[in-house]
Structure formats: C-alpha cells, structure tokens
Design an enzyme around this catalytic site. Structure first.
Site, PDB file in Angstrom:
ATOM      1  N   GLU A  26     -22.809  10.548  43.084  1.00 21.47           N
ATOM      2  CA  GLU A  26     -23.902   9.615  43.355  1.00 21.47           C
ATOM      3  C   GLU A  26     -24.264   8.976  42.027  1.00 21.47           C
ATOM      4  OE1 GLU A  26     -24.857   9.030  46.349  1.00 21.47           O
ATOM      5  OE2 GLU A  26     -23.933  10.713  47.403  1.00 21.47           O
ATOM      6  N   CYS A  80     -32.628   5.802  40.402  1.00 19.97           N
ATOM      7  CA  CYS A  80     -31.438   4.994  40.679  1.00 19.97           C
ATOM      8  C   CYS A  80     -31.731   3.957  41.762  1.00 19.97           C
ATOM      9  CB  CYS A  80     -30.261   5.873  41.063  1.00 19.97           C
ATOM     10  SG  CYS A  80     -30.578   6.990  42.438  1.00 19.97           S
TER      11      CYS A  80
END
Length: 523
Positions: free
Chosen positions: A287, A321
């Site tokens: 990720e 993020c």
C-alpha cells in the site's frame, strides 16, 4: 456514550464523556513517560542494548520512552519464532483463531483512551484522530473475523465429477503461507499495524511486525494487547528498528513467506520486486502513496466543498496517504472557493493536539518539518503564489515542537509540485476551464488512491465513471478524500498507490493472505 459509534465520519460531534475519559487517560499516561520498552519475541520481552529515544513532536523536550533497536540477531530470532509457531497455529481450528482475534478487539476497546493518548503524543494527532485510529484497529480485528465466518474459513465444497463408476469429491481450501511480515508506517502506527496483523493471524499465518522507527510505542502497545489476549508464544512478534536495518533483514529473511508493507512508492515497489526475484515468488501487499485530487464544479455547494477540502487537506497535518493534495476548480467559482478556504484555514486552531481546543498539531518528524520549509519556498517559484500559510510556526507555544501552518497555494498546471507527494499540510489549487480538463489533470497522476468531487447529480455519475482512483467520494463535507472506515469504505489504491487491486477491509482482502489448494478425493 452507548449510542455513539466512533468513526472518521462521526468524530466531529462526540459526547462530552469521551473527552473526560481521554483527558484522564492522558493524565495517567504522563506518569509513565520515559520508561524502557522491550521488543516482543516468542512471548518474551527482549532488550538489545541498543535503544531509540522517542521524543514527542509536540514538544521535543518530552521523552516518551526508550525503545529497543532490533538488529539482524533479533530479526532472526523473531522470524525463527514465527516459523516454528506456524504449524500449530495453522492447525488450530479457524473458529478458535476468530475467538482470539475478537478477544484482542475487546482489549483494544478497553484500552482505547490510554492507547489513543499515546498515539497522540507519539504522532502529533489530535485526540479525535487518535481515538479514531485506535477504535478502527479494534474494528479491523472484528471485521476480518466476520469475513472468516461469512466464508466458513474459506473451505468450499465443489460439485462431484460426473463419473458413473466412482464418487469423486472436490473442494477448494485456502491455506495460509507461513511467517508473514508486516511493516507499518509512522502516520497510522496502530491501525496500519493492527489491520494487516489481524488479517494475517486470523487466516492462520504467524506474524513479525516491524513498526516505524519514528513511532515504536504504538506497536509495543499493540503487542501487549495480543499478548494479554492469549495469543500463543511465537505466533506474534514485535520489532522496532530502522528500515535499512531491521526492515531490510525481514524482507530478505528466508523464513519470510509474505509481506504487507505500507509506505512510500519507491520502497514498496522495491520490496514487491524483491519478492518476485526469489527462487519462487512470495506474496507482497504494498500500500503506497497518493497525490489525491478533488474536482469542484461550478454547480458545487461551495460551503460544503470548502469544509471537506480543509478537513482532508489538513487533518493529521496532511500526513495521510489519502490526504487531499490537489484542487481543480472551474474558473467561474474559483475566487469564491478560495475566499471560503482562506476563512476556514484562518479558523483552524493549532497547538498541542492532545488538548481539546486544538485541531492541528505538529508534523510527526523532523524530516517532514524541514521538507515543509523547502516546499513552501518552491511554492513561491515557477509562477506559484501562497494564498495562506507557508511558515513554520516558531512563536509562543510552538518553539519546542514541529509546527507548520496549513498552506494553500495557487500554481500553474506545469508546476513540478503537482506530481510530488509532499505528505504535509499543503494543498495546491488550479483553475480549469471545464470538468473534462479537471478530470484529465486528476488522472494524469502516477498515483490513484483517493479522489473527491463536488457538483450536481449528473456530474457526480460522470465523476464516478471516469476517475482513476480506488477510493472515491462525492459531495462529502466530512472529508473530500479522507475518512474510510472498515465495513463502510474499502480502502485501496490504483496505479502507483497499490500493487494488488484489492482494498483493505474489502470482501477480497483476506484471500491475499491465503493460497488455494484444490482437493479431489475418489471413493
């Protein structure tokens, strides 16, 4: 509080009792600061003789604790413990593993205020963000247990072969890989450790978790929850240490059966490629980053858009993020949106994030603080101009911490920072002639994690049909690009934001920790 369900969407109006309990936990926790904390290997606390002093970004004079730095010896011990514990853990009925995971969830909930206070002190998150992260982790343990139950342990009977003389019985069984490595980031050090740890464990893998060197406390607190829930020795192990040292040793270790990594694109891709270069490929769930955009139509509710933009751009100081980084607004409403954004930014209260009155705290690391100054300088070059912020905060109340002003900049579309993930409280704005142009700019990024939109119903359908991102939101005041919660919004990225195409907490997440075996038995 029994009627209040804490999620990232509901955190803006909590009951008073939540604040009272958090503040008491903070008082209690402050009495424990400065202690020594061990690694957790094979059910034992381990001291290495090499320690990391963790100081708070809120005030660099606050010593939170001394944490052990794992080297190759400790990595080897942890991986051997996980490898040796795997056969018994794999053989345990999945229903029993689910029972243990739910016990972990209950312990996290019992300790939610204490752990959240530590997370706030360690990362600089405000109290609601910290409480949300810890509660989310408990939900991960429950959610993945639910998925195991719904799929009956991923053991499915298939039709018999159409044979006349024999009974040929078929089934598909998903089985765990072995000792799974989880490498967690500093921005969500509890949830992005606990989420993949719970997924790996409930599916029958054993785990070695390495927390970020900037946030070793959160991983240690998670280890204590797993220990106290009765997870067998060696099934879960916790290390703290550097990425280049302990992290690389874990990636290279011969017992590493699979890896979940959350962090930067460059590191994530290097890990993924390394697993493919083995004598046989090992699974890697990476990720990675985001450069998230919002499109604002001339038909948008600008008050709602401004609120959602500010919450997503500056929540946790932009160190998510999923944080909003790019605003593309149709030119006829650009000035009106800018004025609303400037007013919202001016109203943000900045300071000690554990204090109730402050919404923004410091950035988490000295490197981020220094990067902020460099990026702010660049946002006054190449035709860009600062509309708000751009300053490190060094006056009264800020001098001993890593505080940065929330920053809004308008820049031409060829400015180089449109393509860089800054991971800071900085958002850029550009005026566009049409939504089609906005969509082209949004999709031109190498990343595809989250995206947002504000406009009318027909435009919203068009947005969902054309945006290249894994997590998408429309007309959401709670956050333009942020706020995913297990069971409500699966969270995963496209393109350079993720390598699997599967999202955290989705229907498809757990099978990534398993491999399929087709079984045929002829009677």
């Amino acid at each position: 509080m029994s009627d209040f369900k804490l999620t990232y969407s509901t955190m803006f109006a909590p009951p008073e009792a939540l604040h009272v309990r958090f503040e008491q936990a903070l008082v209690d926790l402050r009495e424990e600061l400065g202690r020594d904390h061990g690694l957790f290997i094979a059910g034992q606390d381990v001291l290495t003789g090499q320690t990391l002093e963790k100081r708070s970004p809120i005030d660099r004079g606050w010593l939170l604790g001394r944490f052990q730095a794992a080297g190759e010896h400790e990595v080897d011990a942890a991986m051997n413990a996980a490898h040796e514990a795997f056969p018994a853990w794999r053989a345990m009925p999945w229903q029993r593993r689910v029972e243990l995971m739910r016990r972990v969830a209950r312990l996290i909930e019992e300790r939610v205020y204490r752990i959240a206070a530590a997370v706030s002190l360690e990362t600089g998150k405000n109290r609601m963000e910290a409480l949300g992260e810890v509660q989310e982790t408990a939900v991960f343990f429950d959610h993945y247990s639910d998925l195991m139950e719904q799929n009956q342990g991923y053991d499915h009977v298939l039709p018999n072969d159409p044979l006349e003389d024999f009974t040929s019985r078929n089934r598909s069984v998903l089985k765990p890989y072995g000792a799974w490595v989880v490498i967690a980031p500093y921005n969500f050090p509890f949830a992005l450790a606990g989420g993949p740890v719970s997924a790996a464990l409930v599916t029958g893998n054993t785990v070695v978790l390495k927390g970020a060197s900037e946030t070793p406390w959160a991983g240690r607190l998670l280890a204590e929850c797993l220990r106290d829930a009765g997870i067998p020795d060696g099934v879960f192990n916790y290390l703290s240490g550097s990425g280049r040292g302990a992290g690389q040793a874990l990636v290279d270790h011969p017992h590493t059966a699979g890896i979940t990594f959350t962090g930067s694109y460059d590191v994530g891709m290097a890990i993924a490629r390394a697993q493919l270069a083995r004598p046989y490929p090992r699974p890697c769930i990476a990720e990675m980053g985001g450069k998230n955009a919002v499109l604002v139509s001339r038909h948008a509710d600008l008050d709602r858009a401004a609120l959602g933009i500010v919450r997503s751009a500056f929540g946790m100081q932009g160190q998510k993020c999923s944080a909003l980084s790019r605003i593309y607004v149709e030119a006829p409403v650009a000035d009106a949106l800018i004025e609303r954004l400037k007013a919202q930014i001016a109203a943000i209260r900045i300071g000690d994030p554990a204090a109730r009155e402050h919404w923004m705290g410091p950035v988490s690391t000295r490197a981020a603080y220094d990067d902020y100054a460099a990026y702010s300088a660049r946002l006054q070059q190449h035709g860009a101009r600062l509309l708000a912020g751009g300053e490190q905060l060094k006056g009264a109340g800020y001098a001993d911490g890593l505080y940065c002003a929330p920053t809004l900049a308008e820049a031409p579309l060829d400015h180089p920072l449109w393509t860089e993930e800054m991971f800071l409280p900085i958002v850029m704005l550009a005026r566009v002639d049409s939504l089609e142009q906005a969509m082209r700019e949004a999709n031109a990024s190498a990343y595809g994690l989250t995206a947002g939109f504000y406009g009318d119903a027909a435009e919203t359908d068009w947005f969902f049909a054309h945006i290249e991102a894994g997590v998408t939101y429309a007309n959401r005041p709670q956050g333009a690009t942020t706020g995913a919660w297990p069971g409500y919004q699966p969270f995963g990225g496209w393109k350079g934001s993720g390598n699997t195409g599967k999202a955290i907490a989705s229907f498809y997440y757990l099978p990534q920790y398993l491999r399929e075996q087709s079984q045929t038995r002829v009677d």
